[in-house]
Design an enzyme around this catalytic site. Structure first.
Site, PDB file in Angstrom:
ATOM      1  N   TRP A  18       0.805  -1.216   0.000  1.00  0.00           N
ATOM      2  CA  TRP A  18       0.000   0.000   0.000  1.00  0.00           C
ATOM      3  C   TRP A  18       0.840   1.270   0.000  1.00  0.00           C
ATOM      4  O   TRP A  18       1.878   1.347   0.658  1.00  0.00           O
ATOM      5  CB  TRP A  18      -0.892  -0.004   1.236  1.00  0.00           C
ATOM      6  CG  TRP A  18      -1.710   1.234   1.424  1.00  0.00           C
ATOM      7  CD1 TRP A  18      -1.341   2.383   2.066  1.00  0.00           C
ATOM      8  CD2 TRP A  18      -3.042   1.452   0.954  1.00  0.00           C
ATOM      9  NE1 TRP A  18      -2.362   3.299   2.033  1.00  0.00           N
ATOM     10  CE2 TRP A  18      -3.415   2.749   1.359  1.00  0.00           C
ATOM     11  CE3 TRP A  18      -3.959   0.684   0.247  1.00  0.00           C
ATOM     12  CZ2 TRP A  18      -4.665   3.295   1.076  1.00  0.00           C
ATOM     13  CZ3 TRP A  18      -5.200   1.218  -0.033  1.00  0.00           C
ATOM     14  CH2 TRP A  18      -5.540   2.505   0.380  1.00  0.00           C
ATOM     15  N   ASN A  20      -0.187   5.785  -0.063  1.00  0.00           N
ATOM     16  CA  ASN A  20      -1.132   6.863  -0.303  1.00  0.00           C
ATOM     17  C   ASN A  20      -0.407   8.201  -0.255  1.00  0.00           C
ATOM     18  O   ASN A  20       0.576   8.352  -0.988  1.00  0.00           O
ATOM     19  CB  ASN A  20      -2.378   6.792   0.596  1.00  0.00           C
ATOM     20  CG  ASN A  20      -2.112   6.808   2.078  1.00  0.00           C
ATOM     21  OD1 ASN A  20      -1.609   5.825   2.628  1.00  0.00           O
ATOM     22  ND2 ASN A  20      -2.475   7.890   2.760  1.00  0.00           N
ATOM     23  N   ASP A  21      -0.830   9.163   0.548  1.00  0.00           N
ATOM     24  CA  ASP A  21      -0.370  10.552   0.436  1.00  0.00           C
ATOM     25  C   ASP A  21       1.122  10.694   0.135  1.00  0.00           C
ATOM     26  O   ASP A  21       1.964  10.181   0.881  1.00  0.00           O
ATOM     27  CB  ASP A  21      -0.633  11.293   1.756  1.00  0.00           C
ATOM     28  CG  ASP A  21      -2.103  11.378   2.089  1.00  0.00           C
ATOM     29  OD1 ASP A  21      -2.925  10.904   1.302  1.00  0.00           O
ATOM     30  OD2 ASP A  21      -2.417  11.914   3.167  1.00  0.00           O
ATOM     31  N   GLN A  37       3.201   7.932   2.246  1.00  0.00           N
ATOM     32  CA  GLN A  37       2.589   7.034   3.215  1.00  0.00           C
ATOM     33  C   GLN A  37       2.654   5.607   2.684  1.00  0.00           C
ATOM     34  O   GLN A  37       2.273   5.347   1.534  1.00  0.00           O
ATOM     35  CB  GLN A  37       1.139   7.436   3.450  1.00  0.00           C
ATOM     36  CG  GLN A  37       0.973   8.758   4.193  1.00  0.00           C
ATOM     37  CD  GLN A  37       1.258   8.615   5.670  1.00  0.00           C
ATOM     38  OE1 GLN A  37       0.405   8.230   6.442  1.00  0.00           O
ATOM     39  NE2 GLN A  37       2.485   8.916   6.068  1.00  0.00           N
ATOM     40  N   TRP A  45      -4.597   0.073   3.955  1.00  0.00           N
ATOM     41  CA  TRP A  45      -4.117   1.176   4.790  1.00  0.00           C
ATOM     42  C   TRP A  45      -3.883   0.683   6.215  1.00  0.00           C
ATOM     43  O   TRP A  45      -4.666  -0.091   6.772  1.00  0.00           O
ATOM     44  CB  TRP A  45      -5.152   2.306   4.794  1.00  0.00           C
ATOM     45  CG  TRP A  45      -4.666   3.526   5.525  1.00  0.00           C
ATOM     46  CD1 TRP A  45      -3.974   4.568   5.009  1.00  0.00           C
ATOM     47  CD2 TRP A  45      -4.830   3.791   6.928  1.00  0.00           C
ATOM     48  NE1 TRP A  45      -3.698   5.486   5.992  1.00  0.00           N
ATOM     49  CE2 TRP A  45      -4.207   5.030   7.184  1.00  0.00           C
ATOM     50  CE3 TRP A  45      -5.427   3.104   7.975  1.00  0.00           C
ATOM     51  CZ2 TRP A  45      -4.178   5.609   8.441  1.00  0.00           C
ATOM     52  CZ3 TRP A  45      -5.387   3.681   9.242  1.00  0.00           C
ATOM     53  CH2 TRP A  45      -4.773   4.920   9.454  1.00  0.00           C
ATOM     54  N   PHE A  79       2.169   9.356  10.211  1.00  0.00           N
ATOM     55  CA  PHE A  79       1.141   9.865   9.304  1.00  0.00           C
ATOM     56  C   PHE A  79       1.729  10.956   8.401  1.00  0.00           C
ATOM     57  O   PHE A  79       2.931  11.197   8.389  1.00  0.00           O
ATOM     58  CB  PHE A  79      -0.041  10.402  10.105  1.00  0.00           C
ATOM     59  CG  PHE A  79      -0.976   9.327  10.615  1.00  0.00           C
ATOM     60  CD1 PHE A  79      -0.646   7.987  10.565  1.00  0.00           C
ATOM     61  CD2 PHE A  79      -2.212   9.674  11.162  1.00  0.00           C
ATOM     62  CE1 PHE A  79      -1.519   6.996  11.041  1.00  0.00           C
ATOM     63  CE2 PHE A  79      -3.090   8.709  11.627  1.00  0.00           C
ATOM     64  CZ  PHE A  79      -2.748   7.368  11.572  1.00  0.00           C
ATOM     65  N   SER A  80       0.857  11.650   7.669  1.00  0.00           N
ATOM     66  CA  SER A  80       1.308  12.586   6.633  1.00  0.00           C
ATOM     67  C   SER A  80       1.973  13.830   7.210  1.00  0.00           C
ATOM     68  O   SER A  80       1.755  14.211   8.358  1.00  0.00           O
ATOM     69  CB  SER A  80       0.128  12.990   5.747  1.00  0.00           C
ATOM     70  OG  SER A  80      -0.342  11.884   5.012  1.00  0.00           O
ATOM     71  N   ARG A 146      -3.851  16.928  12.271  1.00  0.00           N
ATOM     72  CA  ARG A 146      -2.813  16.273  11.471  1.00  0.00           C
ATOM     73  C   ARG A 146      -2.431  17.041  10.202  1.00  0.00           C
ATOM     74  O   ARG A 146      -2.989  18.048   9.863  1.00  0.00           O
ATOM     75  CB  ARG A 146      -3.283  14.880  11.086  1.00  0.00           C
ATOM     76  CG  ARG A 146      -4.594  14.809  10.320  1.00  0.00           C
ATOM     77  CD  ARG A 146      -4.922  13.359   9.970  1.00  0.00           C
ATOM     78  NE  ARG A 146      -6.222  13.214   9.332  1.00  0.00           N
ATOM     79  CZ  ARG A 146      -7.349  12.940   9.974  1.00  0.00           C
ATOM     80  NH1 ARG A 146      -7.331  12.779  11.288  1.00  0.00           N
ATOM     81  NH2 ARG A 146      -8.493  12.816   9.317  1.00  0.00           N
ATOM     82  N   ASP A 147      -1.432  16.454   9.530  1.00  0.00           N
ATOM     83  CA  ASP A 147      -0.975  16.826   8.187  1.00  0.00           C
ATOM     84  C   ASP A 147      -0.302  18.199   8.139  1.00  0.00           C
ATOM     85  O   ASP A 147      -0.743  19.104   7.404  1.00  0.00           O
ATOM     86  CB  ASP A 147      -2.127  16.779   7.182  1.00  0.00           C
ATOM     87  CG  ASP A 147      -2.873  15.453   7.199  1.00  0.00           C
ATOM     88  OD1 ASP A 147      -2.276  14.454   7.626  1.00  0.00           O
ATOM     89  OD2 ASP A 147      -4.041  15.428   6.768  1.00  0.00           O
ATOM     90  N   GLU A 198      -8.435  17.919   5.820  1.00  0.00           N
ATOM     91  CA  GLU A 198      -7.169  17.195   5.783  1.00  0.00           C
ATOM     92  C   GLU A 198      -6.215  17.829   4.775  1.00  0.00           C
ATOM     93  O   GLU A 198      -6.623  18.549   3.865  1.00  0.00           O
ATOM     94  CB  GLU A 198      -7.386  15.735   5.379  1.00  0.00           C
ATOM     95  CG  GLU A 198      -8.134  14.885   6.375  1.00  0.00           C
ATOM     96  CD  GLU A 198      -8.206  13.437   5.931  1.00  0.00           C
ATOM     97  OE1 GLU A 198      -7.971  12.557   6.767  1.00  0.00           O
ATOM     98  OE2 GLU A 198      -8.501  13.186   4.739  1.00  0.00           O
TER      99      GLU A 198
END
Length: 235
Positions: A18, A20-21, A37, A45, A79-80, A146-147, A198
């Site tokens: 997997w 993602n971002d 990610q 995820w 995380f991101s 987050r992020d 987000e």
């Protein structure tokens, strides 16, 4: 890997499992760095790490070892976030005359508490260390927090951090990437609030008339959100 029959030839893909971002897109010493990610142990995820790849032309990518490793019983999952090159060593994390590459990311522990933490590299992204005093922005009591996205603001000589917090955005400032002060929030009645905000981004743009304006982009994440409400921007 790129000789595999079904491997995308233009769009970046992880070696396996997997992703993602995209996180921490940055250029340093003639090399583009892409972090992302990544779950190295499964094709769904979870178990989030930061994968890492480098390129000299943004088309051909070389896969690098994992940059940030999940610490389930420590800081938590990675995380991101983003990465910057601290050219003036404002953070003091540089060593032996080598400037640090600094990652600011959301660390999420097994209880789901999201906080903002720092990791850094002094060998152009090859190896990473966690900042000893993490987290640098503790959770203020929000479920979704987050992020972080960081830019250098030349006019004030400070770093500016944009952060998603529930259904709004918060802005912080710092002189050293390690000590942050919240300066404002951008919230209702502006924009869609049908879900969690987000992955914000804040940047200047110059229009055809030569006037510079700031643009804020943020995602709206909701299980049943309308397609045209998924991304929003404000000037």
């Amino acid at each position: 890997l790129y000789a595999e029959k079904y491997r995308p030839q233009l769009h970046f893909s992880a070696p396996q499992n997997w992703l993602n971002d995209p996180n921490g897109l940055v250029w340093n010493d003639g090399v583009f760095h892409l972090f992302y990610q990544h779950n190295p142990t499964g094709n769904d995820w979870g178990n989030m790490h930061w994968g890492h790849a480098t390129s000299k032309n943004l088309v051909d990518w070389e896969h690098r070892p994992l940059a940030l490793l999940a610490e389930p019983w420590g800081l938590g999952y990675m995380f991101s976030g983003c990465a910057v090159v601290d050219h003036d060593n404002t953070s003091g994390l540089g060593q032996g005359g080598k400037l640090p590459m600094v990652a600011l990311y959301t660390s999420c522990d097994v209880a789901g508490i999201q906080e903002q933490s720092v990791a850094y590299s002094v060998d152009n992204g090859e190896t990473w260390s966690q900042y000893a005093a993490n987290p640098v922005i503790p959770n203020p009591g929000l479920r979704d927090f987050r992020d972080p996205k960081v830019i250098w603001h030349e006019a004030t000589g400070e770093w500016v951090l944009t952060l998603a917090a529930d259904d709004h955005v918060e802005l912080y400032r710092s002189s050293n990437l390690l000590e942050w002060t919240k300066v404002c929030r951008f919230a209702k009645p502006y924009g869609s609030h049908q879900g969690v905000w987000e992955c914000p981004d804040l940047f200047p743009m110059t229009g055809p008339d030569g006037e510079m304006k700031w643009v804020l982009i943020v995602s709206v994440s909701a299980e049943h959100s309308k397609r045209d409400e998924s991304i929003q921007y404000f000037v």
